[in-house]
Design a protein around this motif. Structure first.
Motif, short mmCIF file in Angstrom:
data_model
loop_
_atom_site.label_atom_id
_atom_site.label_comp_id
_atom_site.label_asym_id
_atom_site.label_seq_id
_atom_site.Cartn_x
_atom_site.Cartn_y
_atom_site.Cartn_z
N ARG A 13 0.83 -1.22 0.00
CA ARG A 13 0.00 0.00 0.00
C ARG A 13 0.86 1.27 0.00
NH1 ARG A 13 -3.03 -3.27 3.31
NH2 ARG A 13 -2.18 -2.38 5.21
N GLN A 14 1.99 1.24 0.72
CA GLN A 14 2.88 2.41 0.73
C GLN A 14 3.44 2.69 -0.66
OE1 GLN A 14 5.70 1.30 3.78
NE2 GLN A 14 4.55 2.35 5.38
N ILE A 15 3.81 1.64 -1.38
CA ILE A 15 4.32 1.83 -2.73
C ILE A 15 3.20 2.35 -3.64
CG2 ILE A 15 5.22 0.65 -4.78
CD1 ILE A 15 6.85 -1.12 -2.90
N GLU A 16 2.00 1.79 -3.50
CA GLU A 16 0.87 2.29 -4.29
C GLU A 16 0.64 3.78 -4.03
OE1 GLU A 16 -2.29 -1.28 -5.05
OE2 GLU A 16 -2.24 -0.47 -3.02
N GLN A 17 0.74 4.19 -2.77
CA GLN A 17 0.53 5.59 -2.42
C GLN A 17 1.62 6.47 -3.01
OE1 GLN A 17 -2.20 7.06 -0.76
NE2 GLN A 17 -1.17 8.83 -1.65
N GLU A 18 2.87 6.01 -2.96
CA GLU A 18 3.96 6.80 -3.53
C GLU A 18 3.77 6.95 -5.04
OE1 GLU A 18 8.83 7.10 -3.87
OE2 GLU A 18 7.97 5.58 -2.55
N ILE A 19 3.32 5.89 -5.71
CA ILE A 19 3.05 5.97 -7.15
C ILE A 19 1.96 7.00 -7.42
CG2 ILE A 19 2.04 4.72 -9.11
CD1 ILE A 19 3.60 2.24 -8.13
N ALA A 20 0.90 6.96 -6.63
CA ALA A 20 -0.21 7.93 -6.81
C ALA A 20 0.29 9.36 -6.60
CB ALA A 20 -1.34 7.61 -5.84
N ASP A 21 1.12 9.57 -5.59
CA ASP A 21 1.66 10.90 -5.31
C ASP A 21 2.54 11.39 -6.46
OD1 ASP A 21 0.35 10.83 -2.87
OD2 ASP A 21 2.17 10.39 -1.70
N LEU A 22 3.39 10.50 -6.98
CA LEU A 22 4.26 10.88 -8.10
C LEU A 22 3.45 11.20 -9.35
CD1 LEU A 22 7.16 8.30 -7.63
CD2 LEU A 22 7.29 10.78 -7.28
N LYS A 23 2.41 10.42 -9.61
CA LYS A 23 1.57 10.67 -10.78
C LYS A 23 0.82 11.99 -10.64
CE LYS A 23 0.98 6.01 -12.53
NZ LYS A 23 0.05 4.90 -12.82
N LYS A 24 0.45 12.32 -9.42
CA LYS A 24 -0.23 13.59 -9.16
C LYS A 24 0.74 14.76 -9.37
CE LYS A 24 -2.88 13.48 -5.59
NZ LYS A 24 -3.36 13.54 -4.19
N ASP A 25 2.01 14.58 -9.07
CA ASP A 25 3.02 15.63 -9.18
C ASP A 25 3.54 15.79 -10.62
OD1 ASP A 25 4.72 17.65 -8.11
OD2 ASP A 25 6.37 16.22 -8.01
N ARG A 28 2.57 18.95 -12.78
CA ARG A 28 3.23 20.16 -12.30
C ARG A 28 4.66 20.23 -12.84
NH1 ARG A 28 6.75 21.68 -8.38
NH2 ARG A 28 6.98 19.55 -7.59
N ARG A 29 5.35 19.12 -12.79
CA ARG A 29 6.74 19.09 -13.27
C ARG A 29 6.81 19.29 -14.79
NH1 ARG A 29 10.76 16.32 -9.39
NH2 ARG A 29 9.51 16.15 -7.52
N ILE A 30 5.81 18.78 -15.50
CA ILE A 30 5.77 18.98 -16.95
C ILE A 30 5.56 20.47 -17.26
CG2 ILE A 30 4.40 18.54 -19.04
CD1 ILE A 30 4.01 15.66 -17.93
N LYS A 31 4.71 21.14 -16.49
CA LYS A 31 4.48 22.58 -16.69
C LYS A 31 5.76 23.37 -16.41
CE LYS A 31 -0.46 22.76 -15.87
NZ LYS A 31 -1.55 23.20 -15.01
N ILE A 32 6.50 22.98 -15.38
CA ILE A 32 7.77 23.65 -15.08
C ILE A 32 8.74 23.48 -16.25
CG2 ILE A 32 9.82 23.57 -13.59
CD1 ILE A 32 7.90 22.83 -11.26
N LEU A 33 8.78 22.26 -16.80
CA LEU A 33 9.66 22.00 -17.95
C LEU A 33 9.23 22.84 -19.15
CD1 LEU A 33 11.97 20.34 -19.22
CD2 LEU A 33 10.26 18.60 -19.80
N ALA A 51 14.77 21.14 -14.76
CA ALA A 51 13.39 20.65 -14.88
C ALA A 51 13.36 19.32 -15.63
CB ALA A 51 12.52 21.69 -15.59
N LYS A 52 14.18 19.21 -16.68
CA LYS A 52 14.24 17.96 -17.45
C LYS A 52 14.79 16.83 -16.58
CE LYS A 52 16.05 16.15 -21.77
NZ LYS A 52 16.87 16.42 -22.95
N ARG A 53 15.85 17.14 -15.81
CA ARG A 53 16.44 16.14 -14.92
C ARG A 53 15.43 15.70 -13.85
NH1 ARG A 53 20.13 18.89 -11.54
NH2 ARG A 53 18.31 19.04 -10.25
N ASP A 54 14.73 16.66 -13.24
CA ASP A 54 13.75 16.33 -12.20
C ASP A 54 12.62 15.47 -12.74
OD1 ASP A 54 15.24 17.76 -10.40
OD2 ASP A 54 13.91 19.51 -10.37
N LEU A 55 12.13 15.79 -13.94
CA LEU A 55 11.08 14.98 -14.55
C LEU A 55 11.60 13.58 -14.87
CD1 LEU A 55 8.18 14.83 -15.55
CD2 LEU A 55 8.97 15.71 -17.76
#
Length: 153
Positions: A13-25, A28-33, A51-55
């Protein structure tokens, strides 16, 4: 041959939550790029490079976590009186007579500071499938030591 990684339902469940959080973020990172790309010359554009490295890091982490779930073997605990993944154990360290409590977890979940020991660590491997009262020798890199299983929950 596919190697499945043991983990607790909580770890899954923790991994599922981290995946959901990353997908939600990700948006935002694409807009920054995109905003950094709009600044012009990409060869000297530090914002774009960062921005490219972070994405890229986000995408890489997502792929890694998704593979962890794909190859996860979620272990349901059995009340058989033996140490297994997902169970909590009280251990007496025979050299100093100190009692410590650990939850036996999968490799990805291990966190000694929070009392979570991996089933395939030297300590975890030594106590796996042992009953309450068993005294085992742990073969660790710094030397061997004895522990006694006081209680299994």
């Amino acid at each position: 041959m596919v190697y499945y990684q043991k983990m607790t339902p909580e770890g899954y469940r923790q991994i599922e939550q981290e995946i959901a959080d990353l997908k939600k973020d990700r948006p935002r990172r694409i807009k920054i790029l995109q905003a950094a790309r709009a600044l012009g010359d990409l060869s000297e554009n530090t914002e774009y490079t960062e921005a490219k490295r972070d994405l890229g890091h986000l995408q890489s982490r997502l792929r890694f976590l998704e593979k962890q779930l794909k190859y996860a073997e979620v272990i349901q605990t059995k009340d058989d009186g033996k140490v297994d993944v997902g169970k909590t154990v009280e251990l007496r360290f025979d050299d100093d007579d100190e009692v410590e409590t650990y939850q036996v977890v999968g490799r990805m979940e291990a966190d000694l500071e929070n009392g979570k020991v991996s089933y395939d660590s030297p300590l975890g491997a030594a106590i796996m499938h042992q009953p309450t009262g068993a005294s085992v020798t742990v073969e660790a890199p710094a030397g061997s030591y004895q522990v006694t299983i006081e209680q299994i929950k």
